[in-house]
Design a protein around this motif. Structure first.
Motif, PDB file in Angstrom:
ATOM      1  N   LYS A   1       7.347  17.518  -7.668  1.00  0.00           N
ATOM      2  CA  LYS A   1       6.608  18.347  -8.618  1.00  0.00           C
ATOM      3  C   LYS A   1       7.049  19.795  -8.446  1.00  0.00           C
ATOM      4  O   LYS A   1       6.822  20.401  -7.399  1.00  0.00           O
ATOM      5  CB  LYS A   1       5.115  18.202  -8.352  1.00  0.00           C
ATOM      6  N   VAL A   2       7.714  20.319  -9.472  1.00  0.00           N
ATOM      7  CA  VAL A   2       8.189  21.702  -9.471  1.00  0.00           C
ATOM      8  C   VAL A   2       7.767  22.316 -10.799  1.00  0.00           C
ATOM      9  O   VAL A   2       7.906  21.675 -11.839  1.00  0.00           O
ATOM     10  CB  VAL A   2       9.739  21.752  -9.345  1.00  0.00           C
ATOM     11  N   PRO A   3       7.252  23.566 -10.805  1.00  0.00           N
ATOM     12  CA  PRO A   3       6.932  24.186 -12.090  1.00  0.00           C
ATOM     13  C   PRO A   3       8.183  24.338 -12.959  1.00  0.00           C
ATOM     14  O   PRO A   3       9.279  24.487 -12.434  1.00  0.00           O
ATOM     15  CB  PRO A   3       6.380  25.562 -11.699  1.00  0.00           C
TER      16      PRO A   3
ATOM     17  N   THR B   1       7.106  33.156  -5.968  1.00  0.00           N
ATOM     18  CA  THR B   1       6.945  32.090  -4.990  1.00  0.00           C
ATOM     19  C   THR B   1       6.322  30.886  -5.674  1.00  0.00           C
ATOM     20  O   THR B   1       5.302  31.021  -6.354  1.00  0.00           O
ATOM     21  CB  THR B   1       6.025  32.572  -3.849  1.00  0.00           C
ATOM     22  N   ILE B   2       6.925  29.746  -5.536  1.00  0.00           N
ATOM     23  CA  ILE B   2       6.360  28.545  -6.154  1.00  0.00           C
ATOM     24  C   ILE B   2       6.073  27.503  -5.080  1.00  0.00           C
ATOM     25  O   ILE B   2       6.651  27.523  -3.994  1.00  0.00           O
ATOM     26  CB  ILE B   2       7.305  27.945  -7.218  1.00  0.00           C
ATOM     27  N   THR B   3       5.152  26.611  -5.401  1.00  0.00           N
ATOM     28  CA  THR B   3       4.818  25.517  -4.482  1.00  0.00           C
ATOM     29  C   THR B   3       5.492  24.244  -4.975  1.00  0.00           C
ATOM     30  O   THR B   3       5.435  23.918  -6.157  1.00  0.00           O
ATOM     31  CB  THR B   3       3.294  25.324  -4.427  1.00  0.00           C
ATOM     32  N   ILE B   4       6.146  23.560  -4.054  1.00  0.00           N
ATOM     33  CA  ILE B   4       6.838  22.322  -4.383  1.00  0.00           C
ATOM     34  C   ILE B   4       6.166  21.186  -3.622  1.00  0.00           C
ATOM     35  O   ILE B   4       5.846  21.326  -2.441  1.00  0.00           O
ATOM     36  CB  ILE B   4       8.329  22.411  -3.990  1.00  0.00           C
ATOM     37  N   LYS B   5       5.923  20.089  -4.332  1.00  0.00           N
ATOM     38  CA  LYS B   5       5.366  18.904  -3.681  1.00  0.00           C
ATOM     39  C   LYS B   5       6.350  17.760  -3.850  1.00  0.00           C
ATOM     40  O   LYS B   5       6.851  17.544  -4.956  1.00  0.00           O
ATOM     41  CB  LYS B   5       4.031  18.522  -4.325  1.00  0.00           C
ATOM     42  N   THR B   6       6.628  17.059  -2.779  1.00  0.00           N
ATOM     43  CA  THR B   6       7.548  15.928  -2.866  1.00  0.00           C
ATOM     44  C   THR B   6       6.926  14.706  -2.215  1.00  0.00           C
ATOM     45  O   THR B   6       6.180  14.813  -1.249  1.00  0.00           O
ATOM     46  CB  THR B   6       8.888  16.201  -2.154  1.00  0.00           C
ATOM     47  N   LEU B   7       7.266  13.559  -2.751  1.00  0.00           N
ATOM     48  CA  LEU B   7       6.804  12.297  -2.187  1.00  0.00           C
ATOM     49  C   LEU B   7       7.875  11.256  -2.465  1.00  0.00           C
ATOM     50  O   LEU B   7       8.468  11.251  -3.537  1.00  0.00           O
ATOM     51  CB  LEU B   7       5.485  11.889  -2.836  1.00  0.00           C
TER      52      LEU B   7
ATOM     53  N   TYR C   1       5.313  12.617   2.509  1.00  0.00           N
ATOM     54  CA  TYR C   1       4.879  13.631   1.556  1.00  0.00           C
ATOM     55  C   TYR C   1       5.086  14.997   2.189  1.00  0.00           C
ATOM     56  O   TYR C   1       4.784  15.197   3.358  1.00  0.00           O
ATOM     57  CB  TYR C   1       3.395  13.395   1.246  1.00  0.00           C
ATOM     58  N   PHE C   2       5.636  15.924   1.420  1.00  0.00           N
ATOM     59  CA  PHE C   2       5.795  17.290   1.916  1.00  0.00           C
ATOM     60  C   PHE C   2       5.387  18.276   0.846  1.00  0.00           C
ATOM     61  O   PHE C   2       5.647  18.071  -0.336  1.00  0.00           O
ATOM     62  CB  PHE C   2       7.247  17.574   2.323  1.00  0.00           C
ATOM     63  N   GLU C   3       4.770  19.345   1.296  1.00  0.00           N
ATOM     64  CA  GLU C   3       4.429  20.435   0.398  1.00  0.00           C
ATOM     65  C   GLU C   3       4.900  21.717   1.068  1.00  0.00           C
ATOM     66  O   GLU C   3       4.629  21.940   2.256  1.00  0.00           O
ATOM     67  CB  GLU C   3       2.913  20.457   0.173  1.00  0.00           C
ATOM     68  N   PHE C   4       5.646  22.545   0.340  1.00  0.00           N
ATOM     69  CA  PHE C   4       6.152  23.791   0.917  1.00  0.00           C
ATOM     70  C   PHE C   4       6.379  24.796  -0.214  1.00  0.00           C
ATOM     71  O   PHE C   4       6.196  24.473  -1.378  1.00  0.00           O
ATOM     72  CB  PHE C   4       7.446  23.533   1.695  1.00  0.00           C
ATOM     73  N   GLN C   5       6.752  26.005   0.173  1.00  0.00           N
ATOM     74  CA  GLN C   5       6.886  27.063  -0.823  1.00  0.00           C
ATOM     75  C   GLN C   5       8.295  27.628  -0.837  1.00  0.00           C
ATOM     76  O   GLN C   5       8.934  27.740   0.205  1.00  0.00           O
ATOM     77  CB  GLN C   5       5.870  28.156  -0.536  1.00  0.00           C
ATOM     78  N   ALA C   6       8.751  27.965  -2.039  1.00  0.00           N
ATOM     79  CA  ALA C   6      10.104  28.473  -2.194  1.00  0.00           C
ATOM     80  C   ALA C   6      10.097  29.723  -3.060  1.00  0.00           C
ATOM     81  O   ALA C   6       9.189  29.925  -3.870  1.00  0.00           O
ATOM     82  CB  ALA C   6      10.997  27.411  -2.833  1.00  0.00           C
TER      83      ALA C   6
END
Lengths: 109, 138
Positions: free
Chosen positions: A10-12, A20-26, A75-80
């Motif tokens: 999930k990326v905007p 800064t955006i939040t990325i969620k991966t699974l 699952y990971f959530e981080f910011q880029a």
């Protein structure tokens, strides 16, 4: 395990430059820890995803080494930071040598 | 059963083996810290580890690590059969140097995060998680 592995990210779609955006991966993966035993008492061999990386236009965002203690369906959530429009590239490395990839475009408004 | 000298000795040896198992796991965690830091001093603070106080299911325990200015964070579960959980390396485009994930915990234990700062120093944080159902099968 090469079947049934499906990455989801999930990326905007848009961001302002420098945002800064939040990325969620699974990724669906059973992450067999190598600790469990089957019905006959034999140890089920370890089969996990051992590395996950995220890059943006060739520049690294995060590089994670996974061990057996990461849950099923990692699952990971981080910011880029998004300096310009481009493409996020996500890569998962499986114990069996398989590599799963996913890319997401982002535009800068 | 008659209590002979031999059976008493065997019993004693058995207890010793059982007692040394968790100690061994703990030592493995200490070794891991040692190899990550290279024996350098570790300061308290500078890194935040967020974990639930009580986890009903040890199979998926949500955790979050946050260390501004860190280049790497090592996460360990001291009571797991293999204490190493994950290593997060932050690249040039990483914004907040934080990440969250879900981990497995074998039982009630201490989760430790050690951050390697960009200046080469180390920081440590830990949290005790109570686990109702362990997450290692068996």
């Amino acid at each position: 395990m090469a079947d049934g592995v499906k990455p989801r990210v999930k990326v905007p779609k848009t961001a302002s430059a420098g945002d800064t955006i939040t990325i969620k991966t699974l990724i669906s993966h059973k992450m067999e820890s190598g600790q469990r035993k089957d019905g006959d008492g034999n140890v089920i061999p370890r089969s996990i995803i051992n590395r996950f990386t995220c890059d943006f236009n060739g520049q690294n965002v995060i590089d994670i080494t996974l061990e057996a203690a990461i849950s099923t369906n990692p699952y990971f959530e981080f910011q880029a930071i998004v300096p310009e429009a481009g493409e996020f590239k996500f890569t998962w490395y499986d114990d069996d040598g398989s590599v799963y990839e996913e890319t997401k475009e982002i535009s800068v408004s | 059963m008659e209590l002979t000298r031999r059976s008493v000795l065997q019993l004693g040896a058995g207890i010793l083996v059982v007692a040394s198992v968790p100690l061994k796991a703990f030592a493995a965690g200490e070794d891991l810290i040692e190899s990550f830091t290279g024996g350098a001093d570790i300061a308290e603070g500078g890194v935040t580890l967020t974990a639930p106080e009580i986890a009903e299911n040890g199979n998926t325990v949500p955790i979050e690590v946050d260390a501004p200015g860190a280049s790497e964070i090592l996460v360990m579960a001291m009571g797991n059969p293999t204490p190493n959980v994950a290593t997060f390396k932050f690249g040039a485009l990483s914004a907040s140097h934080s990440a969250s994930t879900r981990i497995r915990l074998a039982g009630t234990q201490e989760v430790v995060a050690i951050a390697k700062m960009q200046d080469g120093s180390f920081a440590r944080a830990s949290a005790t998680v109570k686990v109702t159902i362990g997450g290692c099968g068996g």
